[in-house]
Design a protein around this motif. Structure first.
Motif, mmCIF file in Angstrom:
data_model
loop_
_atom_site.group_PDB
_atom_site.id
_atom_site.type_symbol
_atom_site.label_atom_id
_atom_site.label_comp_id
_atom_site.label_asym_id
_atom_site.label_seq_id
_atom_site.Cartn_x
_atom_site.Cartn_y
_atom_site.Cartn_z
ATOM 1 N N PHE A 150 -21.247 -26.795 -11.073
ATOM 2 C CA PHE A 150 -22.063 -27.556 -10.136
ATOM 3 C C PHE A 150 -21.679 -29.032 -10.087
ATOM 4 O O PHE A 150 -22.495 -29.883 -9.762
ATOM 5 C CB PHE A 150 -23.549 -27.417 -10.489
ATOM 6 C CG PHE A 150 -24.123 -26.080 -10.140
ATOM 7 C CD1 PHE A 150 -24.683 -25.837 -8.899
ATOM 8 C CD2 PHE A 150 -24.069 -25.031 -11.055
ATOM 9 C CE1 PHE A 150 -25.201 -24.600 -8.576
ATOM 10 C CE2 PHE A 150 -24.582 -23.780 -10.742
ATOM 11 C CZ PHE A 150 -25.151 -23.565 -9.492
ATOM 12 N N ILE A 151 -20.431 -29.325 -10.380
ATOM 13 C CA ILE A 151 -20.018 -30.735 -10.374
ATOM 14 C C ILE A 151 -20.028 -31.315 -8.963
ATOM 15 O O ILE A 151 -20.197 -32.519 -8.770
ATOM 16 C CB ILE A 151 -18.620 -30.889 -11.016
ATOM 17 C CG1 ILE A 151 -18.363 -32.356 -11.350
ATOM 18 C CG2 ILE A 151 -17.526 -30.318 -10.104
ATOM 19 C CD1 ILE A 151 -17.138 -32.582 -12.199
ATOM 20 N N TYR A 152 -19.885 -30.457 -7.947
ATOM 21 C CA TYR A 152 -19.910 -30.953 -6.560
ATOM 22 C C TYR A 152 -21.272 -31.540 -6.220
ATOM 23 O O TYR A 152 -21.357 -32.550 -5.496
ATOM 24 C CB TYR A 152 -19.563 -29.822 -5.602
ATOM 25 C CG TYR A 152 -19.381 -30.245 -4.171
ATOM 26 C CD1 TYR A 152 -18.353 -31.114 -3.800
ATOM 27 C CD2 TYR A 152 -20.225 -29.769 -3.169
ATOM 28 C CE1 TYR A 152 -18.180 -31.506 -2.481
ATOM 29 C CE2 TYR A 152 -20.051 -30.153 -1.852
ATOM 30 C CZ TYR A 152 -19.036 -31.016 -1.510
ATOM 31 O OH TYR A 152 -18.865 -31.393 -0.201
ATOM 32 N N ALA A 153 -22.345 -30.956 -6.749
ATOM 33 C CA ALA A 153 -23.684 -31.515 -6.529
ATOM 34 C C ALA A 153 -23.815 -32.885 -7.187
ATOM 35 O O ALA A 153 -24.436 -33.802 -6.619
ATOM 36 C CB ALA A 153 -24.747 -30.556 -7.070
ATOM 37 N N ILE A 154 -23.237 -33.051 -8.377
ATOM 38 C CA ILE A 154 -23.271 -34.346 -9.063
ATOM 39 C C ILE A 154 -22.440 -35.374 -8.302
ATOM 40 O O ILE A 154 -22.806 -36.547 -8.211
ATOM 41 C CB ILE A 154 -22.769 -34.200 -10.512
ATOM 42 C CG1 ILE A 154 -23.595 -33.144 -11.262
ATOM 43 C CG2 ILE A 154 -22.827 -35.534 -11.236
ATOM 44 C CD1 ILE A 154 -25.070 -33.438 -11.325
ATOM 45 N N ILE A 155 -21.318 -34.944 -7.738
ATOM 46 C CA ILE A 155 -20.486 -35.846 -6.933
ATOM 47 C C ILE A 155 -21.274 -36.375 -5.743
ATOM 48 O O ILE A 155 -21.236 -37.571 -5.427
ATOM 49 C CB ILE A 155 -19.212 -35.114 -6.463
ATOM 50 C CG1 ILE A 155 -18.283 -34.831 -7.654
ATOM 51 C CG2 ILE A 155 -18.471 -35.928 -5.409
ATOM 52 C CD1 ILE A 155 -17.084 -33.983 -7.305
ATOM 53 N N PRO A 214 -14.883 -22.829 -10.933
ATOM 54 C CA PRO A 214 -14.829 -24.291 -11.046
ATOM 55 C C PRO A 214 -14.211 -24.917 -9.801
ATOM 56 O O PRO A 214 -13.528 -24.247 -9.023
ATOM 57 C CB PRO A 214 -13.945 -24.514 -12.277
ATOM 58 C CG PRO A 214 -13.057 -23.303 -12.319
ATOM 59 C CD PRO A 214 -13.895 -22.162 -11.799
ATOM 60 N N LEU A 215 -14.456 -26.205 -9.617
ATOM 61 C CA LEU A 215 -13.843 -26.960 -8.528
ATOM 62 C C LEU A 215 -12.440 -27.357 -8.973
ATOM 63 O O LEU A 215 -12.284 -28.121 -9.922
ATOM 64 C CB LEU A 215 -14.683 -28.191 -8.204
ATOM 65 C CG LEU A 215 -14.347 -28.961 -6.935
ATOM 66 C CD1 LEU A 215 -14.459 -28.068 -5.707
ATOM 67 C CD2 LEU A 215 -15.256 -30.180 -6.785
ATOM 68 N N PRO A 216 -11.399 -26.852 -8.303
ATOM 69 C CA PRO A 216 -10.024 -27.037 -8.789
ATOM 70 C C PRO A 216 -9.658 -28.492 -9.028
ATOM 71 O O PRO A 216 -9.861 -29.347 -8.161
ATOM 72 C CB PRO A 216 -9.164 -26.433 -7.662
ATOM 73 C CG PRO A 216 -10.055 -25.463 -6.988
ATOM 74 C CD PRO A 216 -11.438 -26.062 -7.065
ATOM 75 N N LEU A 217 -9.164 -28.757 -10.210
ATOM 76 C CA LEU A 217 -8.662 -30.048 -10.675
ATOM 77 C C LEU A 217 -9.756 -31.078 -10.910
ATOM 78 O O LEU A 217 -9.501 -32.130 -11.480
ATOM 79 C CB LEU A 217 -7.624 -30.631 -9.694
ATOM 80 C CG LEU A 217 -6.621 -31.629 -10.275
ATOM 81 C CD1 LEU A 217 -5.775 -30.960 -11.341
ATOM 82 C CD2 LEU A 217 -5.737 -32.201 -9.200
ATOM 83 N N ILE A 218 -10.992 -30.815 -10.498
ATOM 84 C CA ILE A 218 -12.081 -31.765 -10.693
ATOM 85 C C ILE A 218 -12.998 -31.321 -11.822
ATOM 86 O O ILE A 218 -13.351 -32.116 -12.699
ATOM 87 C CB ILE A 218 -12.883 -31.961 -9.389
ATOM 88 C CG1 ILE A 218 -12.014 -32.662 -8.339
ATOM 89 C CG2 ILE A 218 -14.149 -32.771 -9.648
ATOM 90 C CD1 ILE A 218 -12.721 -32.952 -7.044
ATOM 91 N N SER A 219 -13.392 -30.058 -11.833
ATOM 92 C CA SER A 219 -14.271 -29.555 -12.891
ATOM 93 C C SER A 219 -13.605 -29.659 -14.257
ATOM 94 O O SER A 219 -12.383 -29.566 -14.379
ATOM 95 C CB SER A 219 -14.646 -28.092 -12.619
ATOM 96 O OG SER A 219 -15.441 -27.971 -11.469
#
Length: 418
Positions: free
Chosen positions: A278-283, A351-356
């Motif tokens: 869920f890193i996209y939500a934090i972004i 995962p979000l590729p290269l970001i997570s």
């Protein structure tokens, strides 16, 4: 600029996208791993681990993009190796979140499914480039056997990865002009099989599921059921079933258009997978809908656009399909992760590729970028134009500015006689 031109070969746009994704990853993983930092003796341990993998991945990109793309056909040997690893993982793999997905080797844990994804992409690209030798029908069955076996072994422990991998390979076969009748029958058969399997799992008793079905089967069903619940009630209750999705929605709502700035997220302390799934939500919470949500999404869109240009400029089939496969895998996985974060599809765990934050997934994503850059350089002839211009300038003789230099000799004076 001279050093940069010598160091970073291939398509410059892909390099820029890669750098931006790495930068976003470092900033957001550092922010999102606050809960992990509290659990470690040294608060910087989580981000140092992630930065180490990113640095190692960056070094791998530098190496891989200098290897001619034709040599990557040798990576087809990874398919039988990854199948063997997938076979033994359920028996000796580490049990994490009720799933055996990791193998341990010399103190390091890695996911065999990540290697299987790379192996299948290389395998499909190689076979599609040899359709004239094997005939299209034979090529179709060989690809289906190899990819189908790998996906079948991944499926019991990781449905989303198996689905992602088969989807990418299927699209690659469509681009490679596999027999359309067989592709249509395959697609309809899988849709029918999936519907019947889901209906069967929902109808059988829980005792039967516990004894005879994969342990993850009930997890898949529950996620779909939770996603399809009626949300029209006035009272919304956050419980164990919708905990992650609910806090992801709160994070997105708090972010607004411009965000709260990096490091000022609140929901990172509530989302169990704030630095991964869920890193996209934090972004979006920290960088806003414009710069975080749309900006990060457009990086993946631009990547796919550049990959399409690279593939179009390739004269040979293997590098063309190889670049397309790597690009499709990165971009489709990214959109799956983002769709989960905004609650468009059920939770998948991609995962979000290269970001997570990750180990194996981060390294393998860097491998994909290295392969794409290699294809752009050696398959499409992109990125070396300046070097070629310098070589031509050095090889060409100097041309004087005078009229004598242009003619090679001076014209005789008409007024003079012997």
């Amino acid at each position: 600029m001279g050093l940069a031109n010598r160091l970073f070969k291939g398509d410059r746009s892909v390099w820029i996208i890669f750098m931006f994704l790495c930068l976003v990853s470092l900033v957001e993983v550092y922010s999102a791993t606050s809960t992990l930092a509290y659990k470690n003796t040294h608060f910087s341990s989580p981000i140092l681990r992630h930065a180490t993998f990113l640095f190692a991945g960056f070094a791998a990109v530098l190496v891989l993009h200098n290897i001619p793309s034709r040599y990557y056909s040798a990576a087809i040997i990874l398919l039988p190796v990854s199948i063997i690893m997938l076979l033994i993982t359920p028996f000796i793999g580490a049990d994490i979140n009720n799933a055996h997905r990791f193998l341990s080797f010399m103190g390091f844990q890695f996911q065999p499914s990540e290697f299987a994804k790379l192996a299948c992409i290389v395998f499909v690209a190689f076979m599609l480039s040899k359709q004239e030798r094997f005939t299209p029908n034979k090529t179709f069955w060989i690809i289906l056997a190899g990819v189908g076996l790998a996906c079948a072994l991944i499926l019991p422990e990781n449905f989303s990865t198996a689905f992602l991998l088969f989807t990418v390979c299927f699209l690659l076969m469509v681009v490679g002009q596999a027999p359309w009748k067989k592709m249509t029958v395959l697609f309809l058969s899988l849709v029918l099989l999936g519907g019947l399997s889901f209906a069967f799992i929902r109808s059988v008793p829980d005792d039967f599921m516990d004894k005879y079905m994969p342990r993850r089967a009930m997890t898949w069903v529950e996620r779909v059921k939770d996603f399809g619940k009626d949300k029209s009630e006035n009272k919304y209750v956050i419980d164990d079933d919708n905990y992650q999705v609910s806090h992801a929605k709160i994070a997105i709502a708090r972010g607004g258009l411009l965000g709260k700035l990096p490091g000022r997220s609140v929901q990172r302390d509530f989302l169990p997978q704030a630095y991964s799934d869920f890193i996209y939500a934090i972004i979006i919470e920290e960088m806003g809908l414009i710069f975080g949500g749309i900006g990060v999404m457009m990086l993946y869109v631009f990547l796919m656009f550049r990959v399409a240009i690279i593939a179009r400029r390739c004269e040979k089939l293997f590098p063309k399909y190889l670049a397309l496969g790597c690009g499709l895998l990165i971009v489709i996985q990214a959109f799956i992760n983002m769709a989960v974060a905004v609650n468009l599809i059920p939770v998948t765990g991609q995962p979000l590729p290269l970001i997570s934050r990750g180990g194996t997934s981060t390294m393998l994503t860097c491998f994909y970028f290295g392969i794409i850059l290699s294809v752009s350089r050696f398959g499409a002839g992109m990125g070396d134009e300046e070097d070629e211009a310098e070589e031509v300038a050095v090889a060409a003789p100097a041309v004087p500015d005078t009229e004598e230099g242009m003619t090679g000799m001076r014209e005789p004076d008409e007024d003079k006689t012997d």
